[in-house]
Write an enzyme that holds these catalytic residues in place. Structure first.
Site, PDB file in Angstrom:
ATOM      1  N   ASP A  57      -0.457   1.144   3.071  1.00 40.10           N
ATOM      2  CA  ASP A  57       0.183   0.096   2.276  1.00 40.10           C
ATOM      3  C   ASP A  57       1.498  -0.322   2.927  1.00 40.10           C
ATOM      4  O   ASP A  57       2.530   0.321   2.745  1.00 40.10           O
ATOM      5  CB  ASP A  57       0.429   0.608   0.850  1.00 40.10           C
ATOM      6  CG  ASP A  57       1.042  -0.465  -0.045  1.00 40.10           C
ATOM      7  OD1 ASP A  57       1.055  -1.647   0.368  1.00 40.10           O
ATOM      8  OD2 ASP A  57       1.487  -0.120  -1.163  1.00 40.10           O
ATOM      9  N   LYS A  75       7.174  -3.922   2.775  1.00 42.88           N
ATOM     10  CA  LYS A  75       8.058  -2.846   2.346  1.00 42.88           C
ATOM     11  C   LYS A  75       9.197  -2.668   3.347  1.00 42.88           C
ATOM     12  O   LYS A  75       9.092  -3.115   4.486  1.00 42.88           O
ATOM     13  CB  LYS A  75       7.270  -1.531   2.301  1.00 42.88           C
ATOM     14  CG  LYS A  75       6.289  -1.433   1.168  1.00 42.88           C
ATOM     15  CD  LYS A  75       5.649  -0.056   1.147  1.00 42.88           C
ATOM     16  CE  LYS A  75       4.663   0.079   0.011  1.00 42.88           C
ATOM     17  NZ  LYS A  75       5.275   0.008  -1.320  1.00 42.88           N
ATOM     18  N   ASP A  84      -1.569   6.368   0.482  1.00 42.03           N
ATOM     19  CA  ASP A  84      -1.849   5.456  -0.634  1.00 42.03           C
ATOM     20  C   ASP A  84      -3.350   5.391  -0.967  1.00 42.03           C
ATOM     21  O   ASP A  84      -3.764   4.618  -1.813  1.00 42.03           O
ATOM     22  CB  ASP A  84      -1.290   4.056  -0.315  1.00 42.03           C
ATOM     23  CG  ASP A  84      -0.812   3.315  -1.553  1.00 42.03           C
ATOM     24  OD1 ASP A  84      -0.524   3.969  -2.570  1.00 42.03           O
ATOM     25  OD2 ASP A  84      -0.755   2.066  -1.503  1.00 42.03           O
ATOM     26  N   ASP A 116       2.743  -6.502  -2.709  1.00 39.14           N
ATOM     27  CA  ASP A 116       2.908  -5.049  -2.679  1.00 39.14           C
ATOM     28  C   ASP A 116       2.396  -4.396  -3.971  1.00 39.14           C
ATOM     29  O   ASP A 116       2.231  -3.183  -4.023  1.00 39.14           O
ATOM     30  CB  ASP A 116       4.388  -4.705  -2.459  1.00 39.14           C
ATOM     31  CG  ASP A 116       4.586  -3.259  -2.013  1.00 39.14           C
ATOM     32  OD1 ASP A 116       3.584  -2.605  -1.652  1.00 39.14           O
ATOM     33  OD2 ASP A 116       5.733  -2.785  -2.041  1.00 39.14           O
ATOM     34  N   GLU A 168      -0.521  -4.166  -5.008  1.00 37.13           N
ATOM     35  CA  GLU A 168      -1.927  -4.375  -4.629  1.00 37.13           C
ATOM     36  C   GLU A 168      -2.872  -3.378  -5.276  1.00 37.13           C
ATOM     37  O   GLU A 168      -4.057  -3.648  -5.428  1.00 37.13           O
ATOM     38  CB  GLU A 168      -2.063  -4.303  -3.096  1.00 37.13           C
ATOM     39  CG  GLU A 168      -2.190  -2.897  -2.487  1.00 37.13           C
ATOM     40  CD  GLU A 168      -0.987  -1.996  -2.723  1.00 37.13           C
ATOM     41  OE1 GLU A 168       0.105  -2.530  -2.949  1.00 37.13           O
ATOM     42  OE2 GLU A 168      -1.141  -0.758  -2.688  1.00 37.13           O
ATOM     43  N   LYS A 212      -7.799   4.598  -6.228  1.00 40.14           N
ATOM     44  CA  LYS A 212      -7.133   3.617  -5.362  1.00 40.14           C
ATOM     45  C   LYS A 212      -7.226   4.108  -3.936  1.00 40.14           C
ATOM     46  O   LYS A 212      -6.788   5.223  -3.620  1.00 40.14           O
ATOM     47  CB  LYS A 212      -5.664   3.458  -5.780  1.00 40.14           C
ATOM     48  CG  LYS A 212      -4.822   2.632  -4.795  1.00 40.14           C
ATOM     49  CD  LYS A 212      -3.386   2.445  -5.290  1.00 40.14           C
ATOM     50  CE  LYS A 212      -2.508   1.765  -4.232  1.00 40.14           C
ATOM     51  NZ  LYS A 212      -1.116   1.582  -4.653  1.00 40.14           N
ATOM     52  N   ARG A 254      -3.256  -2.274  -8.325  1.00 36.14           N
ATOM     53  CA  ARG A 254      -3.897  -2.729  -9.565  1.00 36.14           C
ATOM     54  C   ARG A 254      -4.985  -3.759  -9.269  1.00 36.14           C
ATOM     55  O   ARG A 254      -5.944  -3.891 -10.015  1.00 36.14           O
ATOM     56  CB  ARG A 254      -2.822  -3.265 -10.529  1.00 36.14           C
ATOM     57  CG  ARG A 254      -2.068  -4.452 -10.015  1.00 36.14           C
ATOM     58  CD  ARG A 254      -0.739  -4.647 -10.735  1.00 36.14           C
ATOM     59  NE  ARG A 254       0.299  -3.732 -10.271  1.00 36.14           N
ATOM     60  CZ  ARG A 254       1.522  -3.674 -10.767  1.00 36.14           C
ATOM     61  NH1 ARG A 254       1.863  -4.467 -11.762  1.00 36.14           N
ATOM     62  NH2 ARG A 254       2.410  -2.820 -10.282  1.00 36.14           N
TER      63      ARG A 254
END
Ligand code: BES
Ligand code: ZN
Ligand code: ZN
Length: 497
Positions: free
Chosen positions: A265, A272, A283, A342, A344, A260, A346
């Site tokens: 993020d 967030k 991230d 959020d 994201e 990933k 996956r």
């Protein structure tokens, strides 16, 4: 014969600081012991030496797990006692890493030039290597933004015996760890997807690896719509990078490492909260780790075919950002409802999983800072993972044990997949409550071909430390890199379970 090892990687300077002199100019002798268990870890006249540990009159210095004691008999130098049992819950190898780390920090702070490390009880290359890893960990500093740089001390570690030290493997591993940590620690503004692409190019060039870069157009052409969807809100365009290492190998194994790579993020439109949001520069830990892993694997020339797939995007709100409720079609034809922007990670990972299958992977390990739920479940010391393969799961757990990375296998229980069903699309990217780390893994499972051996490593809790963890003072830990390298090593050597 004495073996020399220096953790300063050749570019060292002597520290300006002068030592106070009471230990002289000669080597400082080291004695490792476990204070709680009252056990000697290093060879030697344990009983005689240990009696001095409790004799406070002889103590010249004491801090944390270190004590310097003047012994006036056969030793002409003070002896540095290192308590290797200070932390609870670590295995012996990790205690030795901590000891190495503390030794190096102490020597650096006190301008000691030479440390003499005697053989350990039941010594082995693994134990020796663990001490050396601790020494190497101590020399990492992310100081590029400091006006006063960390000065690396030139410390010489002498091992008073003949045991071989595999310095090349150690250097290979630590240049990977440094690469991963540097990328993860870099602020979001200075590490966009494009910048990661350029760094991957550099690695591929240096190690003669294959590289395939997909920018926006190529992602569109090849239907990698997860990465595109997540990256829509930012002017920093998303990308997918596939780095390939094709060793001459006899076995029918092709290992894909999928990372990933969200370079920042914010959560996107499902923004967030401000609390600790800066940590979301990390991230992209998964992508940094798979890039570093393939670099180490190539440098070690492991006899196995490996692909590292970096799924890169910046998750931001913006004019074109994906909206909660939007639906897109994944490469395999399934429609996905983005109920929360959020969640994201996956969405980008499923493109990496599809790319792995296209390349003919037999085994896939994905690694991601995927869910806050995993952090809540296992905290900041233990990584969680899922796997559809007993053998791969055991290899990961055992590799982690050896490397000082603890893993706990979580259940991929289909019962919880119910919650991923959507009213309009084939699948949604969140569930209403429930075990968030498990449902995220079950979402990924929907996109993994059934006959592939697959493991998903969720490092949300362990990738970044604000206040220090073991041999990392602050920032990126690169947790997972050592485990992945060791796992690939075992697969390449057929040491499988
Ligand atoms: N990057 C985060 C997960 C994360 C949280 C990593 C804390 C490191 C520390 C991920 O993209 C995320 O935001 N996940 C959401 C999913 C939720 C909306 C279903 C989460 O875990 O809160
Ligand atoms: Zn997120
Ligand atoms: Zn994320």
């Amino acid at each position: 014969m004495k073996r020399k090892f220096s953790n300063s990687k050749g570019k060292s300077k002597n520290t300006a600081k002068e030592h106070s002199g009471w230990w002289g100019d000669g080597p400082v002798f080291v004695f490792l012991y476990d204070k709680r268990k009252k056990e000697a870890i290093t060879n030697g006249k344990a009983k005689e030496i240990l009696q001095f540990v409790n004799d406070s009159e002889q103590v010249l210095h004491e801090s944390e797990a270190l004590r310097i004691i003047r012994i006036n008999n056969e030793y002409s130098h003070p002896v540095l006692f290192v308590d290797t049992g200070k932390e609870t819950g670590l295995n012996l190898l990790d205690h030795l890493r901590m000891a190495g780390y503390r030794l190096a920090k102490w020597a650096e702070n006190n301008s000691v030039k030479t440390l003499m490390i005697p053989p350990l009880k039941d010594d082995s290359p693994k134990k020796r290597n663990a001490i050396l890893q601790g020494l190497c960990h101590a020399s990492y500093a992310f100081d590029k933004y400091k006006s006063k740089k960390h000065e690396k001390a030139d410390i010489e570690y002498l091992f008073a015996d003949d045991m071989e030290i595999d310095g090349n493997s150690l250097q290979a591993l630590f240049s990977g760890i440094d690469l991963a940590k540097n990328l993860i620690n870099e602020p979001g503004c200075n590490l966009t997807p494009e910048m990661v692409v350029n760094i991957a190019k550099g690695v591929a060039q240096k190690y003669n690896l294959g590289i395939k870069i997909r920018g926006e157009n190529e992602l569109k052409r090849d239907n990698y719509n997860g990465i595109l969807t997540v990256g829509r809100g930012s002017k920093n365009k998303p990308a997918m990078v596939t780095v390939s290492y094709a060793a001459k190998h006899k076995k029918n194994i092709r290992m894909a490492l999928v990372g990933k790579g969200i370079t920042f993020d914010t959560g996107g439109i499902s923004l967030k909260t401000q609390d600790k949001m800066y940590e979301m520069k990390s991230d992209m830990s998964g992508a940094a780790i798979v890039l570093a892993a393939i670099q180490v694997i190539a440098e070690l020339k492991l006899p196995i075919a490996v692909d590292a797939i970096l799924c890169l995007a910046e998750n931001r709100p913006g004019e074109n950002a994906v909206l909660p409720g939007d639906i897109f079609k994944a490469k395999n034809g399934k429609s996905i409802m983005v109920e929360n922007t959020d969640a994201e990670g996956r969405l980008v990972l499923i493109d990496g999983l599809a790319e792995a299958a296209e390349l003919g992977a037999t085994h896939i390990i994905d690694i991601a800072t995927l869910t806050g739920a995993m952090q809540r479940a296992l905290g900041n010391s233990i990584g969680g993972f899922f796997s559809n393969s007993e053998g791969l799961a055991i290899t990961i757990t055992e590799s982690g044990d050896e490397c000082g990375e603890k893993w706990w296998r979580m259940p991929l229980d289909e019962e919880y997949a119910e919650g991923l069903k959507d009213k309009i699309a084939d699948i949604r990217n969140i569930t209403d409550g429930g075990p968030g780390a498990i449902t995220a893994a079950l979402f990924l499972k929907e996109f993994v071909k059934k006959d592939l051996q697959w493991a998903h490593l969720d490092i949300a809790g362990v990738a970044f430390t604000a206040n220090g963890y073991k041999y990392t003072e602050h920032g990126a830990t690169a947790f997972g890199l050592k485990t992945i390298v060791e796992t690939v090593k075992r697969y390449s050597a057929d040491e499988l379970r």
